[in-house]
Write a protein that holds these residues in place. Structure first.
Motif, PDB file in Angstrom:
ATOM      1  N   THR A 137      68.047  62.950-117.141  1.00 33.33           N
ATOM      2  CA  THR A 137      67.706  63.498-115.829  1.00 33.33           C
ATOM      3  C   THR A 137      66.952  64.804-116.004  1.00 33.33           C
ATOM      4  O   THR A 137      67.009  65.450-117.058  1.00 33.33           O
ATOM      5  N   ALA A 138      66.257  65.188-114.931  1.00 31.27           N
ATOM      6  CA  ALA A 138      65.494  66.439-114.923  1.00 31.27           C
ATOM      7  C   ALA A 138      65.488  66.980-113.512  1.00 31.27           C
ATOM      8  O   ALA A 138      65.639  66.236-112.536  1.00 31.27           O
ATOM      9  N   LEU A 139      65.334  68.308-113.397  1.00 33.37           N
ATOM     10  CA  LEU A 139      65.215  68.913-112.080  1.00 33.37           C
ATOM     11  C   LEU A 139      63.948  68.401-111.391  1.00 33.37           C
ATOM     12  O   LEU A 139      62.914  68.187-112.030  1.00 33.37           O
ATOM     13  N   VAL A 140      64.051  68.216-110.066  1.00 34.72           N
ATOM     14  CA  VAL A 140      62.906  67.729-109.295  1.00 34.72           C
ATOM     15  C   VAL A 140      61.719  68.658-109.477  1.00 34.72           C
ATOM     16  O   VAL A 140      60.575  68.219-109.634  1.00 34.72           O
ATOM     17  N   ASP A 141      62.005  69.996-109.489  1.00 40.11           N
ATOM     18  CA  ASP A 141      60.913  70.956-109.627  1.00 40.11           C
ATOM     19  C   ASP A 141      60.213  70.844-110.979  1.00 40.11           C
ATOM     20  O   ASP A 141      59.035  71.196-111.111  1.00 40.11           O
ATOM     21  N   ASP A 142      60.951  70.357-112.019  1.00 38.88           N
ATOM     22  CA  ASP A 142      60.352  70.191-113.338  1.00 38.88           C
ATOM     23  C   ASP A 142      59.661  68.834-113.480  1.00 38.88           C
ATOM     24  O   ASP A 142      58.586  68.725-114.081  1.00 38.88           O
ATOM     25  N   ALA A 143      60.306  67.781-112.942  1.00 33.84           N
ATOM     26  CA  ALA A 143      59.751  66.420-113.072  1.00 33.84           C
ATOM     27  C   ALA A 143      58.532  66.222-112.176  1.00 33.84           C
ATOM     28  O   ALA A 143      57.622  65.444-112.502  1.00 33.84           O
ATOM     29  N   GLY A 144      58.528  66.933-111.026  1.00 32.41           N
ATOM     30  CA  GLY A 144      57.413  66.753-110.074  1.00 32.41           C
ATOM     31  C   GLY A 144      56.053  67.004-110.689  1.00 32.41           C
ATOM     32  O   GLY A 144      55.172  66.133-110.640  1.00 32.41           O
ATOM     33  N   PRO A 145      55.818  68.183-111.294  1.00 28.92           N
ATOM     34  CA  PRO A 145      54.488  68.445-111.881  1.00 28.92           C
ATOM     35  C   PRO A 145      54.107  67.451-112.971  1.00 28.92           C
ATOM     36  O   PRO A 145      52.945  67.071-113.098  1.00 28.92           O
ATOM     37  N   GLU A 146      55.125  67.038-113.781  1.00 24.38           N
ATOM     38  CA  GLU A 146      54.828  66.086-114.863  1.00 24.38           C
ATOM     39  C   GLU A 146      54.327  64.763-114.300  1.00 24.38           C
ATOM     40  O   GLU A 146      53.298  64.228-114.734  1.00 24.38           O
ATOM     41  N   TYR A 147      55.061  64.246-113.294  1.00 26.43           N
ATOM     42  CA  TYR A 147      54.656  62.952-112.720  1.00 26.43           C
ATOM     43  C   TYR A 147      53.422  63.099-111.830  1.00 26.43           C
ATOM     44  O   TYR A 147      52.644  62.145-111.668  1.00 26.43           O
ATOM     45  N   LYS A 148      53.247  64.296-111.282  1.00 28.79           N
ATOM     46  CA  LYS A 148      52.018  64.527-110.527  1.00 28.79           C
ATOM     47  C   LYS A 148      50.814  64.422-111.448  1.00 28.79           C
ATOM     48  O   LYS A 148      49.766  63.848-111.089  1.00 28.79           O
ATOM     49  N   GLY A 149      50.943  64.976-112.675  1.00 28.40           N
ATOM     50  CA  GLY A 149      49.869  64.871-113.650  1.00 28.40           C
ATOM     51  C   GLY A 149      49.590  63.418-114.026  1.00 28.40           C
ATOM     52  O   GLY A 149      48.436  63.010-114.159  1.00 28.40           O
ATOM     53  N   LYS A 150      50.721  62.653-114.194  1.00 23.82           N
ATOM     54  CA  LYS A 150      50.537  61.224-114.524  1.00 23.82           C
ATOM     55  C   LYS A 150      49.838  60.482-113.387  1.00 23.82           C
ATOM     56  O   LYS A 150      48.950  59.651-113.618  1.00 23.82           O
ATOM     57  N   LEU A 151      50.265  60.800-112.151  1.00 21.50           N
ATOM     58  CA  LEU A 151      49.637  60.150-110.998  1.00 21.50           C
ATOM     59  C   LEU A 151      48.163  60.525-110.907  1.00 21.50           C
ATOM     60  O   LEU A 151      47.307  59.680-110.613  1.00 21.50           O
ATOM     61  N   GLN A 152      47.847  61.803-111.143  1.00 18.32           N
ATOM     62  CA  GLN A 152      46.456  62.241-111.080  1.00 18.32           C
ATOM     63  C   GLN A 152      45.617  61.561-112.154  1.00 18.32           C
ATOM     64  O   GLN A 152      44.439  61.245-111.937  1.00 18.32           O
ATOM     65  N   LYS A 153      46.241  61.330-113.331  1.00 14.98           N
ATOM     66  CA  LYS A 153      45.531  60.621-114.401  1.00 14.98           C
ATOM     67  C   LYS A 153      45.214  59.193-113.988  1.00 14.98           C
ATOM     68  O   LYS A 153      44.105  58.684-114.222  1.00 14.98           O
ATOM     69  N   VAL A 154      46.222  58.558-113.328  1.00 11.36           N
ATOM     70  CA  VAL A 154      45.992  57.189-112.847  1.00 11.36           C
ATOM     71  C   VAL A 154      44.934  57.197-111.745  1.00 11.36           C
ATOM     72  O   VAL A 154      44.068  56.314-111.681  1.00 11.36           O
ATOM     73  N   VAL A 155      45.007  58.224-110.851  1.00 10.93           N
ATOM     74  CA  VAL A 155      44.005  58.333-109.792  1.00 10.93           C
ATOM     75  C   VAL A 155      42.608  58.476-110.389  1.00 10.93           C
ATOM     76  O   VAL A 155      41.644  57.859-109.923  1.00 10.93           O
ATOM     77  N   LYS A 156      42.498  59.297-111.453  1.00 13.48           N
ATOM     78  CA  LYS A 156      41.207  59.483-112.106  1.00 13.48           C
ATOM     79  C   LYS A 156      40.687  58.162-112.667  1.00 13.48           C
ATOM     80  O   LYS A 156      39.496  57.837-112.529  1.00 13.48           O
ATOM     81  N   PHE A 157      41.599  57.403-113.292  1.00 10.54           N
ATOM     82  CA  PHE A 157      41.206  56.100-113.830  1.00 10.54           C
ATOM     83  C   PHE A 157      40.784  55.148-112.714  1.00 10.54           C
ATOM     84  O   PHE A 157      39.781  54.438-112.828  1.00 10.54           O
ATOM     85  N   LEU A 158      41.571  55.159-111.621  1.00 10.95           N
ATOM     86  CA  LEU A 158      41.231  54.281-110.497  1.00 10.95           C
ATOM     87  C   LEU A 158      39.907  54.694-109.856  1.00 10.95           C
ATOM     88  O   LEU A 158      39.131  53.834-109.415  1.00 10.95           O
ATOM     89  N   ARG A 159      39.652  56.017-109.799  1.00 17.17           N
ATOM     90  CA  ARG A 159      38.371  56.464-109.256  1.00 17.17           C
ATOM     91  C   ARG A 159      37.220  56.013-110.160  1.00 17.17           C
ATOM     92  O   ARG A 159      36.132  55.677-109.685  1.00 17.17           O
ATOM     93  N   PHE A 160      37.476  56.022-111.476  1.00 22.25           N
ATOM     94  CA  PHE A 160      36.469  55.515-112.408  1.00 22.25           C
ATOM     95  C   PHE A 160      36.192  54.035-112.150  1.00 22.25           C
ATOM     96  O   PHE A 160      35.034  53.597-112.103  1.00 22.25           O
ATOM     97  N   LEU A 161      37.304  53.283-111.957  1.00 24.89           N
ATOM     98  CA  LEU A 161      37.124  51.859-111.654  1.00 24.89           C
ATOM     99  C   LEU A 161      36.409  51.664-110.322  1.00 24.89           C
ATOM    100  O   LEU A 161      35.563  50.777-110.175  1.00 24.89           O
ATOM    101  N   GLU A 162      36.759  52.511-109.346  1.00 23.76           N
ATOM    102  CA  GLU A 162      36.111  52.409-108.036  1.00 23.76           C
ATOM    103  C   GLU A 162      34.619  52.698-108.153  1.00 23.76           C
ATOM    104  O   GLU A 162      33.788  52.016-107.549  1.00 23.76           O
TER     105      GLU A 162
END
Length: 463
Positions: free
Chosen positions: A125-150
């Motif tokens: 487990t991890a604090l929400v405040d700590d896990a949020g930025p990490e997963y936000k970065g992962k989501l942004q990476k996926v968004v970047k990839f999806l934008r590339f595909l788009e």
């Protein structure tokens, strides 16, 4: 659970019974019930919705009220704000605690009591405040990839759209070419029909004239024989003395009569036309009008060299040549020796694989020393075969020719009577271009303009 229940009760108290949402600008009326200001004012403006036609009534208890009784409730507004803040902070449905932890194993938000429960015990487990930025970065990476595909998808769509437009344009050009080819073929066949019918009519008249002459000759001979018969029959009716008078001359004249029978005339037409062969073999049809064309050195520009057999011209450099009034001095051009007037003519030009040339026919008296545009109005009917500048008919303005590849041998067909000049790719027998109908009042001659290094060759008709 008590905390969750209390929050639920607060939410119920803060909910408007008209719109069933948390109240906006809560107000109370005479009976003590509270509503959103906008909801209760809508009842005042349209009392028939929930009230009697004469007065407005409370939607809950039907007690009458007036606009003047509306009172803002500041405490309730603060309570509603608190409920909104609580709603913005999610709580555990099971324990009523704030969801401040994130279970990496199950990928869900949990509270501190959930972390100690058997369901999540031992999980990472991890604090929400700590896990949020990490997963936000992962989501942004996926968004970047999806934008590339788009972007790739949009690029592919644009490419397909351009291909569709280009394909439709090519199909339209091909449709126009097919229609033009058949139009010219129909016109050519109609002219062939007229020519064959004309020859057939001439053959008919000639044969009928011969037969009628033979008939007249036989009628004349028949009349002469009949006269001889009458003369002899009358002689036989005379007395012996009169019959014997000059009888030997009479016998000699009658015995010497001969019959000159005419020679048998064939009853089979000499003028025959295989229409299917004409239709299917454009090359053969064109070659039936082929003439031998040679080059006139006296018209060649000083940069052009004409071969000894006058069938090839090459552009080199300035040559020492005699000045003649017919020599081209501006354009690197040369004319054919032959002049065309009445009738149909066809000749071929081997353009080879050079950079380009202009070829066709021109009026015999076109200016040779002026800088001008080559077009029908100036007396030129020619096309341009050029890898660099493209393929075009020298009309006014020029007409682009949709040729997929450079033709090696170009056929030029001239119909002086119909006023048409047509060009054909002799490798395929396909039609290239036909100039609009013109009226040729003067002699026409083959015309050639040479680009460096593009030698032209005029094949003899038997090749």
């Amino acid at each position: 659970m008590a905390s969750a229940t209390a929050t639920q009760k607060m939410r119920e108290e803060a909910t408007c019974s008209i719109c069933l949402e948390l109240m906006m600008e809560p107000v109370s009326i005479n009976c003590g019930h509270s509503f959103c200001r906008q909801c209760i004012e809508s009842i005042l403006e349209n009392p028939r919705v929930t009230s009697s036609p004469r007065e407005s009534q409370c939607p809950l208890c039907r007690a009458p009220f007036q606009r003047e009784s509306l009172r803002s409730i500041k405490q309730l507004e603060n309570l509603i704000q608190t409920v909104r803040e609580i709603d913005s902070e999610r709580q555990c449905d099971e324990h009523g605690e704030k969801l401040r932890l994130f279970c990496e194993d199950d990928g869900q938000l949990i509270c501190w009591l959930c972390e100690r429960s058997p369901q999540h015990r031992g999980h990472s487990t991890a604090l929400v405040d700590d896990a949020g930025p990490e997963y936000k970065g992962k989501l942004q990476k996926v968004v970047k990839f999806l934008r590339f595909l788009e972007a790739r998808c949009q690029g592919a769509k644009l490419t397909i759209t351009a291909q569709i437009s280009k394909w439709e344009e090519k199909m339209e050009l091909q449709r126009q070419k097919i229609q033009s080819d058949f139009k010219n073929l129909y016109k050519f066949l109609r002219e062939e029909e007229k020519a064959f019918l004309w020859r057939l009519e001439k053959e008919k008249e000639q044969t009928l004239r011969s037969l009628q002459d033979d008939k007249a000759s036989l009628e004349k001979q028949s009349l002469e024989i009949k006269n001889r018969i009458l003369e002899l029959e009358k002689k036989c009716q005379l007395s012996a003395q009169d019959l014997l008078q000059d009888v030997k001359n009479t016998l000699n004249r009658s015995s010497g009569v001969t019959l000159d029978l005419p020679e048998a005339i064939s009853m089979e037409p000499n003028t025959v036309c295989n229409v299917s062969e004409l239709y299917l073999n454009v090359k053969k049809m064109l070659k039936s009008y082929q003439v031998s064309v040679t080059l006139d050195p006296d018209t060649a520009h000083e940069d052009l060299v004409v071969s000894e057999n006058r069938r090839q011209v090459t552009r080199t450099g300035p040559q020492t040549k005699g000045n003649t009034s017919g020599r081209f001095s501006v354009f690197r051009c040369v004319l054919g020796c032959e002049g065309f007037t009445i009738g149909r003519y066809y000749f071929e030009v081997d353009v080879g694989e050079g950079t380009g040339c202009d070829l066709g026919v021109c009026l015999q008296n076109v200016p040779r020393g002026l800088l001008m545009r080559l077009k029908p109005e100036s007396g030129f009917w020619a096309i341009r075969i050029c890898k660099i500048n493209g393929y075009m008919a020298l009309t006014s303005p020029p007409t682009s020719l949709p040729l997929s590849e450079q033709p090696r041998v170009v056929g030029v067909f001239l119909d002086c009577v119909a006023g048409l000049v047509s060009f054909y790719n002799m490798a395929t027998g396909s039609h290239i271009f036909t100039f609009p109908k013109a009226s040729f009042s003067e002699t026409l001659r083959p015309f050639f303009r040479v680009y460096q290094p593009s030698p032209l060759f005029l094949p003899p008709p038997d090749e």
